[in-house]
Each structure stands twice: as structure tokens, then as C-alpha cells.
Motif scaffolding. Structure first.
Motif: not given
Length: 384
Positions: A225-239
Motif C-alpha cells: 500500500d502506497g508503494g509503486t508498481t514495477g517489474h517483479h521478475t525483470a531480466l535487466y534493471s530498468h533505469p
């Protein structure tokens, strides 16, 4: 005379060195990556007909527990399930069956187990008895996490070095048991794919006693709650991803900590993570959100594939920097991060390019008609 002896010794040393290089070279050219599936069936007997034994090299049956410092069955059906898994070797004689000890819920007893020579020996003796009893090919230790609290567990700063002693003793005991049973016995572990895990570990020393190190390269962005959406299992780190975490980052950090590439196995997620009440913009990626239950229910790949992907208001998007898909519904204000055939194939390509040990996944029954497992096999060039 002394000169002749010296020359002979030099020649012998060169021969040994050449043989060692030839052995390494042979290993280098013969690339045979593993496909490790975690199989989890806490509430019912397994149906062996649903497990594609020929598409796997290893099964890690999850989970056995630790009670009074000893490895014990985790669930009511375990005795039957280990026998059912053994029956799969009729279809794939080279399949290895391991028991995975611990996991997120049952890692509370590891720190005490690893603490003293006596407590370590109790665990090692029980592991030997457990392998004998279930005719296993080894043990996978899933301690979440040495030196860290995990699910509110007892932990100590010396957990890392104590675990080295556990693994050393277990390897020695398995070496003896191998002679008795006349077959290879494996020791593997599941590791956290984040820097604090490695900082608290003694992984450079652990790896000497391990066959494979299964990196849990998922849950990097977790609904809060109050966090940010993002990839949970990305191959590379998005900048733009503040976590900076990804499978590639985890592999890089593991290697920097002293683990050879051929022992590293990259984890793939056969499940998604869903955020609700997501602020609109950027198709839901990188937006403030809540950790509610989505209207569609489970985020296992099976359910996503059956009830969400390409249905209703859900649109699939692709992040080409992270090599990761996501689903977004503006109407439902729901964002889902997950692995699909495209992201799985990208991970296998990476594994092949880096000459890593192979791939593992959590967990088998979450697949949809073997779609992700077939993608793994195809991307490795395996024909089944």
C-alpha cells in the motif's frame, strides 16, 4: 641424475596441467544446462501424469521442514508423493529428485540448527537418513535468509559462516553415502537475488560444497500500500526502477561474490504480482498503488493465461529494456507484473550467452498447458 629427475617432474607437471586444461575445456564445450522445477503440492497427492518428466532435469519437491533441528516431512502426502516422483524416472531415467528444505514459511529453525557442531551434526545425520528413506538424489536448502529476519525468524550475524560448516559437513556425509548407494548426491541452495542477502552470506565459501545455486530472481517489486508498481521478475534493471534489481544484477553480484557461472541457476516466476487502485499514466508502470486483491483472483500464470491476458480491458505491454511484460487495465486500475513466453525465452537466451548453470522455476503447477516449460525447452534447443 638430479637433472633428469627434475626434467621428468617438469614433464609430469605439464602433463597433469594439460589434462586439467583438457578437462576444463571439455566441460566448457559440453554445455548441458539444467531445468529445475519446484513442485509444491501441500494439500493433495501429486498426479504423476501431469508432470512432464522428460522436460525437466531436476525436481525440487517443496518443502520438507525442520523440527528439533532435523529434516522431516512437511505435508501429509509426502511419503506417497516422493514415491510418485520416483516413478517418473521410468520416463526420464536421468531425472534427479531432491527435497527442498525450509522455504519462506519454514526457515525459522535454520539459525539454531547451524549454531553448534552438535546441532549441525544432528541436521546432517537427519538429512542422510531422509535421503535414504525417500531414495533422493540430494537436498536443496532454501534458507530465507541467513543473517536476515525473513518471515520474522531467529537470525544471527554469524549465520553465514555457520552455514559454511553445515554445507561442508553435509558434503562430507554425502560423499560417504554416495559410495554406499553407488550414485551421485547433490547439494543445492536457493538464494535471495538482492544485495543484502549476499552481504550477510558467506557464499564464496558455500559454493565450494554446492552443485547449483538457484537464484530467486523474482519478487523484486512487491505490492505494498502506497508503494509503486514495477517489474517483479525483470531480466535487466530498468533505469527508472528505484529497486535497481533484476536477474542480471543478481547474477553479476553472485559472480562478484565468488560463485562460478556454471553453478548459477536463474529463477523464473510462473506467477505474477498484482497491484490495485493504480494511479493512471504510463500504462500503470511506475505508479503509486495499493496491494489489494484483483477482481480476477489468483495471479498464477495459469489463471492469468486463462482469465486475464487478452481479455476484458487488460492490455499486455512490453518493456524492452527490462525484457519484461506487464498487464494493465485502466478500467480496473490494476497492474500485473509476470513472466510470459517472451520474457522466459529472453532469460534462457541470457543464460546460454553467459554459460550459466541453467534455469529453475517456482512453481510447476502454476504453468498453463506446459506453455512456459515448453518455451524453456525450446529456447535451450531441447527436443521433446
Amino acid at each position: 641424475m638430479q637433472k633428469t629427475i627434475n626434467l621428468l617432474l617438469v614433464a609430469l607437471a605439464l602433463l597433469v596441467a594439460c589434462r586439467a586444461v583438457a578437462h576444463e575445456d571439455h566441460h566448457h564445450h559440453h554445455y548441458d544446462p539444467v531445468i529445475i522445477g519446484y513442485v509444491f503440492s501441500p494439500d493433495k497427492p501429486l498426479d504423476p501424469d501431469t508432470i512432464a518428466a522428460e522436460k525437466l532435469t531436476h525436481i525440487n519437491y517443496a518443502f520438507s521442514n525442520i523440527e528439533n533441528g532435523k529434516v522431516v516431512n512437511g505435508f501429509d502426502f509426502d511419503d506417497d508423493n516422493y514415491q510418485l516422483l520416483q516413478s517418473l524416472k521410468k520416463r526420464n531415467p536421468s531425472l534427479k529428485i531432491l527435497s527442498s528444505v525450509g522455504g519462506w514459511t519454514w526457515s525459522g529453525g535454520f539459525s539454531d540448527m547451524a549454531l553448534t557442531p552438535q546441532s549441525r551434526q544432528t541436521f546432517i545425520d537427519s538429512a542422510v537418513a531422509f535421503v535414504r528413506r525417500h531414495q533422493l538424489d540430494g537436498i536443496d536448502i532454501d534458507w530465507e535468509y541467513p543473517g536476515l529476519t525473513g518471515a520474522g525468524n531467529t537470525h544471527r550475524p554469524e549465520d553465514g559462516v555457520n552455514f559454511t560448516q553445515v554445507l561442508k559437513g553435509l558434503r562430507s556425509a554425502f560423499d560417504k553415502l554416495e559410495k554406499e548407494l553407488g550414485r551421485e548426491l547433490l547439494i543445492t541452495i536457493a538464494t535471495g537475488g538482492f544485495p543484502d542477502y549476499l552481504a550477510k552470506s558467506d557464499i564464496g565459501n558455500w559454493q565450494a560444497y554446492l552443485d547449483y545455486i538457484n537464484i530467486m530472481a523474482y519478487d523484486y517489486n512487491f505490492p505494498r500500500d502506497g508503494g509503486t508498481t514495477g517489474h517483479h521478475t525483470a531480466l535487466y534493471s530498468h533505469p527508472d526502477d528505484d529497486s535497481g534489481q533484476s536477474a542480471d544484477a543478481a547474477v553479476t553480484h553472485h559472480m562478484a561474490a565468488g560463485v562460478p557461472a556454471h553453478k548459477l541457476v536463474v529463477g523464473v516466476a510462473f506467477y505474477g504480482r498484482a497491484w490495485t487502485e493504480v494511479e493512471p499514466g504510463n500504462a500503470g508502470l511506475g505508479q503509486t498503488a495499493k496491494a489489494g486483491q484483483p477482481a480476477f483472483g489468483s495471479s498464477r500464470y495459469h489463471n492469468l493465461r486463462e482469465a486475464v491476458i487478452g481479455q476484458g480491458d487488460y492490455t499486455r505491454h512490453w518493456d524492452d529494456l527490462a525484457k519484461a511484460p506487464w498487464l494493465w487495465s485502466e478500467k480496473e486500475r490494476t497492474f500485473v507484473s509476470y513472466d510470459d513466453p517472451e520474457s522466459v525465452a529472453a532469460k534462457v537466451k541470457y543464460i546460454r550467452e553467459q554459460k550459466l548453470g541453467g534455469v529453475m522455476f517456482w512453481q510447476y503447477t502454476s504453468d498453463y498447458n506446459h506453455e512456459l516449460l515448453d518455451t524453456i525447452n525450446k529456447a535451450f534447443g531441447r527436443r521433446h
